[in-house]
Write an enzyme that holds these catalytic residues in place. Structure first.
Site, PDB file in Angstrom:
ATOM      1  N   GLU A  20       0.807  -1.249  -0.024  1.00  0.00           N
ATOM      2  CA  GLU A  20      -0.085   0.101   0.058  1.00  0.00           C
ATOM      3  C   GLU A  20       0.748   1.239   0.186  1.00  0.00           C
ATOM      4  O   GLU A  20       0.329   2.221  -0.716  1.00  0.00           O
ATOM      5  CB  GLU A  20      -1.034   0.102   1.188  1.00  0.00           C
ATOM      6  CG  GLU A  20      -2.016  -1.159   1.183  1.00  0.00           C
ATOM      7  CD  GLU A  20      -2.764  -1.498   0.018  1.00  0.00           C
ATOM      8  OE1 GLU A  20      -2.695  -0.411  -0.740  1.00  0.00           O
ATOM      9  OE2 GLU A  20      -3.075  -2.670  -0.230  1.00  0.00           O
ATOM     10  N   ASP A  24      -5.183  -5.012  -9.036  1.00  0.00           N
ATOM     11  CA  ASP A  24      -4.130  -3.974  -9.388  1.00  0.00           C
ATOM     12  C   ASP A  24      -3.705  -4.466 -10.660  1.00  0.00           C
ATOM     13  O   ASP A  24      -3.714  -3.508 -11.585  1.00  0.00           O
ATOM     14  CB  ASP A  24      -3.271  -3.724  -8.493  1.00  0.00           C
ATOM     15  CG  ASP A  24      -3.586  -3.291  -7.061  1.00  0.00           C
ATOM     16  OD1 ASP A  24      -4.601  -2.787  -7.075  1.00  0.00           O
ATOM     17  OD2 ASP A  24      -2.779  -3.536  -5.893  1.00  0.00           O
TER      18      ASP A  24
END
Length: 689
Positions: free
Chosen positions: A468, A549
């Site tokens: 992250e 992602d």
């Protein structure tokens, strides 16, 4: 098709379905609605069955929703009339409304010559070409089943109907008969099911609601709640004579996933506006019977609301009415008449006065666009699944007890993705556990019945933290505006969950150039780049599904290279997301271009993180301890740990970047629309959107 007896001698006529069947095994799959259709065809054609010449019959069916049953029954009739065996099929066709579905004259002439007899069935004689009606030897309308036919049908199954039962069957729609009497279900069981549903409470119940929550007592309604409060003020002004009825909003559509509180909203709106409410559903209208019965039930609902006016008419399952934009040749005429009837009631020549209509649906895309035009249900509000704060408020409203501070995190995680109805069920389960234990209800019982959480191993938390932070740093270095990042150390033992997320702000008018999308791809790949730099490789959960992602980055790269005119061609193609993989599979040049784009942006993301290596490590360590960081906290760490050098980060970083809102996350078993709710649940304490 029912099987004829194997011992039937050649030339011997088959037993008629009209007569009671002593042998119950014989043609046991002839259901009640099929036999009723058979009776109707026998009654219509009995006087023409003895003729030896070729014959074509055109039969108009009054029960439009039963035309398939009549096709089946027509084949049974001709098979028995002509003593057919084996797999030979008589010429029986259902004529559809669309021109392309209608049999041609040549087809009819040929089949009539080959078979000797044939039947064309339609729900409207206008659907049959005039030439075919001229060619037909018989043109007749088959009405709804008569009392004699109903009695004969049930006598065949060994049951003598009472007068109320006969009237009940006569009033039912064909669709309900099909569902009530499937093959192999005993006739008495089907009658019982019809009687039970017929004895249910009336489809509409006008009432002034008992005490309950008003709009101001409910959380998570968003724009729908604001509109409802404004409506209450307008109604107050109308009652005071300050404004005319035309100045009051009189319709809205409420949509959202099951359990989000659409019915609760309507009831709270009625309480807030102090209005009586009439509750109906489109499915209940359809259960009223045939088309005329449906339209009559629809008019009665509006008339009932008008008699109580001002009143609120709540129509649940509105998508059941259908949409003319959805192709359905078999029921197009039926659907068109239903929609036209509703439009006339919503905004016809005689405008409704004193009735506010609220429609509810789980599938707004299936609502006919004409229903949503101004003057009808022109307001559309979506009720999303509640976020963490709203879930807490809903729980405390139903439970009457607060969520203890030391259990707020576990409550947030265990209720992630739950609807208001699910939270109410959680309270019921907790109270049941308290009753079983013969103790007073408290939060301890809720913990017993809540979905269990498990602790993530430390090494997993570490990977998630670097992942992250990688998104956050790459996005910030490319000019995006970060809102915050967060991770979790607890996940649901089963079901959907997210491990972490980064959230960026959205700009109203982004400049969607090729550079915009390349920056976006680089940011999406920032998490995988971070894992690769720290651990030498990235985990499968970073790119295991289309909403991950890597999946989103691949889709964006495919659109840039093959769909947006920004790749090797200026051509633009409109392609659905699920078709992007076919483009890459079928065109090796597109696949190569997409791979090159992903490789370049992956290398670019790693370069950015390498330049920010000191801040990269510090942010990950801080995030592991704090579990969440605001944009200000991230910026402070970046300020204290400047870049290792100031070399250019690539040709796409020289221009200003228009901020946008996007979530980057490590996901396990989540679809994209569920990720946002999970992020709100896990990181709501610092205000993610």
């Amino acid at each position: 098709m029912p099987n004829l007896p194997k011992d039937k001698a050649p030339g011997k006529r088959a037993r008629s379905l009209w007569k009671p069947a002593a042998d119950r095994s014989y043609q046991s799959d002839v259901t009640v609605p099929l036999h009723l259709a058979y009776c109707g065809i026998v009654a219509a054609l009995r006087h023409h069955a003895t003729t030896k010449s070729s014959a074509l019959a055109v039969l108009e069916i009054a029960a439009a929703d039963g035309i398939d049953s009549y096709v089946h029954a027509g084949r049974l009739f001709l098979r028995q009339l002509r003593n057919l065996t084996g797999f030979s099929e008589p010429f029986v066709r259902a004529v559809k409304q669309r021109k392309g579905d209608r049999p041609s004259e040549v087809d009819v002439y040929r089949r009539a010559a080959e078979d000797g007899r044939g039947i064309l069935l339609c729900s409207n004689l206008e659907d049959v070409d005039e030439e075919l009606r001229l060619f037909a030897d018989v043109v007749v309308t088959i009405p709804k089943p008569t009392s004699r036919q109903i009695t004969a049908t049930f006598r065949r199954y060994g049951h003598l109907l009472t007068k109320p039962e006969q009237q009940m069957i006569a009033s039912e729609s064909w669709t309900r008969l099909i569902y009530a009497f499937p093959p192999d279900r005993p006739v008495l069981a089907g009658l019982r099911r019809l009687r039970e549903t017929a004895e249910m409470p009336a489809a509409q119940r006008p009432t002034r609601l008992a005490a309950g929550p008003k709009l101001e007592d409910l959380s998570g309604l968003g724009l729908a709640g604001q509109w409802g409060l404004e409506l209450a003020r307008d109604l107050s002004d109308f009652n005071a004579g300050l404004i005319a009825w035309d100045d009051v909003d009189t319709g809205a559509l409420i949509s959202g996933p099951p359990g989000t509180g659409k019915t609760l909203f309507a009831e709270a709106l009625a309480r807030t506006c102090t209005l009586p409410i009439v509750v109906v559903s489109a499915a209940q209208w359809q259960a009223a019977g045939y088309l005329n019965d449906l339209l009559k039930a629809m008019r009665e609902s509006f008339r009932e609301a008008e008699s109580k006016g001002p009143a609120l008419l709540f129509i649940d399952e509105l998508d059941a009415v259908g949409s003319r934009a959805i192709h359905d040749s078999q029921h197009a005429d039926y659907k068109r008449q239903v929609i036209n009837g509703l439009l006339e009631l919503l905004d016809g020549f005689e405008r409704r006065s004193g009735v506010i209509v609220i429609g509810a649906t789980n599938h707004p895309e299936n609502i006919d666009p004409a229903i949503l035009r101004p003057g009808r249900l022109d307001r559309h509000f979506v009720l999303p699944l509640p976020d963490a704060t709203t879930r807490k408020q809903i729980f405390e409203f139903h439970a009457g007890i607060p969520v203890p501070e030391d259990h707020e995190d576990s409550f947030t995680h265990s209720t992630a993705g739950m609807s208001g109805a699910g939270l109410k069920q959680l309270v019921r389960d907790g109270k049941r556990a308290a009753r079983r234990a013969r103790t007073s209800f408290g939060f301890e019982q809720v913990l017993e019945v809540a979905r269990p959480l498990i602790e993530l191993p430390v090494e997993h938390v570490r990977v998630v933290a670097f992942h992250e932070v990688g998104h956050a740093i790459v996005g910030l270095e490319l000019g995006m505006e970060l809102e915050g990042i967060g991770i979790t150390d607890k996940v649901l033992a089963e079901g959907l969950h997210t491990l972490g997320g980064a959230l960026f702000m959205q700009h109203s008018f982004p400049m969607k150039t090729r550079s915009f999308y390349l920056d976006l791809i680089a940011m999406y790949l920032g998490g995988l780049a971070a894992e690769t730099l720290m651990f030498g490789e990235f985990t499968e959960s970073g790119g295991g599904d289309p909403s991950s992602d890597l999946g989103v980055a691949t889709a964006l790269a495919t659109k840039v290279e093959a769909c947006f005119g920004m790749g090797g061609t200026l051509a633009v193609d409109i392609v659905h997301d699920h078709e992007l993989g076919l483009i890459r599979t079928n065109d090796v040049r597109v696949r190569a271009a997409v791979s090159e784009t992903l490789d370049k942006q992956f290398a670019r993301a790693k370069e950015i993180l390498g330049i920010r290596s000191a801040a990269f490590r510090k942010l990950a360590e801080t995030l592991m301890m704090a579990r969440s960081m605001s944009a200000a906290e991230v910026s402070e760490v970046l300020h204290r740990h400047p870049r290792a050098h100031t070399d250019a980060l690539g040709s796409d970083t020289s221009k200003p970047f228009q901020p946008f809102q996007i979530e980057c996350r490590r996901v396990h078993g989540l679809h994209y629309d569920e990720v946002r709710r999970e992020m709100d649940a896990a990181f709501g304490r610092w205000g993610t959107r």
